[in-house]
Write a protein that holds these residues in place. Structure first.
Motif, PDB file in Angstrom:
ATOM      1  N   GLY A  30       0.792  -1.226   0.000  1.00  0.00           N
ATOM      2  CA  GLY A  30       0.000   0.000   0.000  1.00  0.00           C
ATOM      3  C   GLY A  30       0.824   1.275   0.000  1.00  0.00           C
ATOM      4  O   GLY A  30       0.283   2.369  -0.107  1.00  0.00           O
ATOM      5  N   LEU A  31       2.150   1.136   0.118  1.00  0.00           N
ATOM      6  CA  LEU A  31       3.024   2.311   0.115  1.00  0.00           C
ATOM      7  C   LEU A  31       3.691   2.455  -1.240  1.00  0.00           C
ATOM      8  O   LEU A  31       4.151   1.476  -1.810  1.00  0.00           O
ATOM      9  N   ALA A  32       3.762   3.654  -1.738  1.00  0.00           N
ATOM     10  CA  ALA A  32       4.431   3.903  -3.020  1.00  0.00           C
ATOM     11  C   ALA A  32       5.821   4.483  -2.772  1.00  0.00           C
ATOM     12  O   ALA A  32       6.345   5.235  -3.574  1.00  0.00           O
ATOM     13  N   ARG A  33       6.408   4.122  -1.613  1.00  0.00           N
ATOM     14  CA  ARG A  33       7.704   4.689  -1.240  1.00  0.00           C
ATOM     15  C   ARG A  33       8.435   3.723  -0.322  1.00  0.00           C
ATOM     16  O   ARG A  33       7.866   2.761   0.158  1.00  0.00           O
ATOM     17  N   PHE A  34       9.701   4.008  -0.103  1.00  0.00           N
ATOM     18  CA  PHE A  34      10.465   3.279   0.898  1.00  0.00           C
ATOM     19  C   PHE A  34      10.034   3.784   2.269  1.00  0.00           C
ATOM     20  O   PHE A  34       9.669   4.956   2.416  1.00  0.00           O
ATOM     21  N   ALA A  35      10.073   2.925   3.267  1.00  0.00           N
ATOM     22  CA  ALA A  35       9.696   3.307   4.632  1.00  0.00           C
ATOM     23  C   ALA A  35      10.625   2.631   5.628  1.00  0.00           C
ATOM     24  O   ALA A  35      11.124   1.532   5.379  1.00  0.00           O
ATOM     25  N   THR A  36      10.833   3.284   6.759  1.00  0.00           N
ATOM     26  CA  THR A  36      11.655   2.706   7.808  1.00  0.00           C
ATOM     27  C   THR A  36      10.855   1.647   8.555  1.00  0.00           C
ATOM     28  O   THR A  36       9.621   1.635   8.511  1.00  0.00           O
ATOM     29  N   ALA A  37      11.565   0.801   9.263  1.00  0.00           N
ATOM     30  CA  ALA A  37      10.902  -0.218  10.085  1.00  0.00           C
ATOM     31  C   ALA A  37      10.021   0.449  11.127  1.00  0.00           C
ATOM     32  O   ALA A  37       8.919  -0.026  11.418  1.00  0.00           O
ATOM     33  N   GLN A  38      10.475   1.571  11.678  1.00  0.00           N
ATOM     34  CA  GLN A  38       9.675   2.289  12.679  1.00  0.00           C
ATOM     35  C   GLN A  38       8.376   2.812  12.073  1.00  0.00           C
ATOM     36  O   GLN A  38       7.320   2.739  12.700  1.00  0.00           O
ATOM     37  N   THR A  75       7.358  -4.031  17.580  1.00  0.00           N
ATOM     38  CA  THR A  75       8.408  -3.431  16.759  1.00  0.00           C
ATOM     39  C   THR A  75       9.527  -4.429  16.475  1.00  0.00           C
ATOM     40  O   THR A  75      10.029  -4.499  15.350  1.00  0.00           O
ATOM     41  N   ALA A  76       9.927  -5.231  17.465  1.00  0.00           N
ATOM     42  CA  ALA A  76      10.995  -6.214  17.256  1.00  0.00           C
ATOM     43  C   ALA A  76      10.588  -7.237  16.192  1.00  0.00           C
ATOM     44  O   ALA A  76      11.411  -7.635  15.359  1.00  0.00           O
ATOM     45  N   THR A  77       9.331  -7.628  16.194  1.00  0.00           N
ATOM     46  CA  THR A  77       8.827  -8.579  15.193  1.00  0.00           C
ATOM     47  C   THR A  77       8.866  -7.941  13.803  1.00  0.00           C
ATOM     48  O   THR A  77       9.228  -8.594  12.823  1.00  0.00           O
ATOM     49  N   VAL A  78       8.524  -6.667  13.727  1.00  0.00           N
ATOM     50  CA  VAL A  78       8.577  -5.949  12.444  1.00  0.00           C
ATOM     51  C   VAL A  78      10.009  -5.917  11.928  1.00  0.00           C
ATOM     52  O   VAL A  78      10.275  -6.282  10.775  1.00  0.00           O
ATOM     53  N   TYR A  79      10.957  -5.496  12.779  1.00  0.00           N
ATOM     54  CA  TYR A  79      12.362  -5.432  12.365  1.00  0.00           C
ATOM     55  C   TYR A  79      12.856  -6.801  11.891  1.00  0.00           C
ATOM     56  O   TYR A  79      13.463  -6.916  10.828  1.00  0.00           O
ATOM     57  N   ARG A  80      12.619  -7.831  12.678  1.00  0.00           N
ATOM     58  CA  ARG A  80      13.100  -9.178  12.369  1.00  0.00           C
ATOM     59  C   ARG A  80      12.537  -9.673  11.038  1.00  0.00           C
ATOM     60  O   ARG A  80      13.268 -10.166  10.181  1.00  0.00           O
ATOM     61  N   ASN A  81      11.230  -9.497  10.843  1.00  0.00           N
ATOM     62  CA  ASN A  81      10.600  -9.975   9.614  1.00  0.00           C
ATOM     63  C   ASN A  81      11.011  -9.163   8.392  1.00  0.00           C
ATOM     64  O   ASN A  81      11.187  -9.720   7.308  1.00  0.00           O
ATOM     65  N   LEU A  82      11.176  -7.867   8.543  1.00  0.00           N
ATOM     66  CA  LEU A  82      11.640  -7.050   7.416  1.00  0.00           C
ATOM     67  C   LEU A  82      13.036  -7.495   6.989  1.00  0.00           C
ATOM     68  O   LEU A  82      13.317  -7.613   5.791  1.00  0.00           O
TER      69      LEU A  82
END
Length: 145
Positions: A26-34, A49-56
């Protein structure tokens, strides 16, 4: 050199990966993990947040996501082209478009051979202002003759 296709390990389809993939699509851009973690938090997903970082990081390592390193931070994007490609990124809004530059890959190989380099890799990101941001940016900054 082995020309056989490499076998990739089976990817586990988990709820966090599904939600991350949907969010990035859904994003048309790069985004940070945060930023991504914030979007998921606003949606009430309960993903930490840790799950997001790990999976990314896992998704990027598997070639599912592109990364961009900017100002010491890693940004992520799900691209439609999973082969080698380049991006043009708006400095203002972050809008990102995948681009192909005819002849670039061959030129890089020739330039490397000329100086006796092998095993070449490269990343190329082009930054500018998208049409919308350029119009917004120019209001009040008009140049007169």
């Amino acid at each position: 050199m082995n020309d056989e296709p490499r076998k990739t390990p089976a990817k586990r389809v988990t709820r966090p990966r599904i939600l991350l993939s949907r969010t990035l699509a859904g994003l048309a851009r790069f985004a940070t993990a945060q930023e991504i973690a914030g979007i998921l938090r606003e949606q009430g997903t309960g993903i930490g947040t840790a799950t997001v970082y790990r999976n990314l990081q896992l998704m990027a390592s598997a070639g599912e996501l592109d990364t961009l390193h900017l100002n010491g931070e890693t940004l992520y994007r799900e691209c439609s082209d999973h082969g080698h490609h380049h991006h043009i990124v708006c400095r203002e809004c972050g809008r990102t478009i995948e681009i192909e530059i005819p002849g670039l890959e061959q030129w890089i190989k020739q330039a490397a051979r000329k100086v006796h380099f092998t095993e070449i890799s490269h990343d190329l990101e082009i930054f500018g202002l998208c049409e919308h941001c350029a119009k917004t940016h120019s209001h009040g900054n008009e140049i007169t003759d």
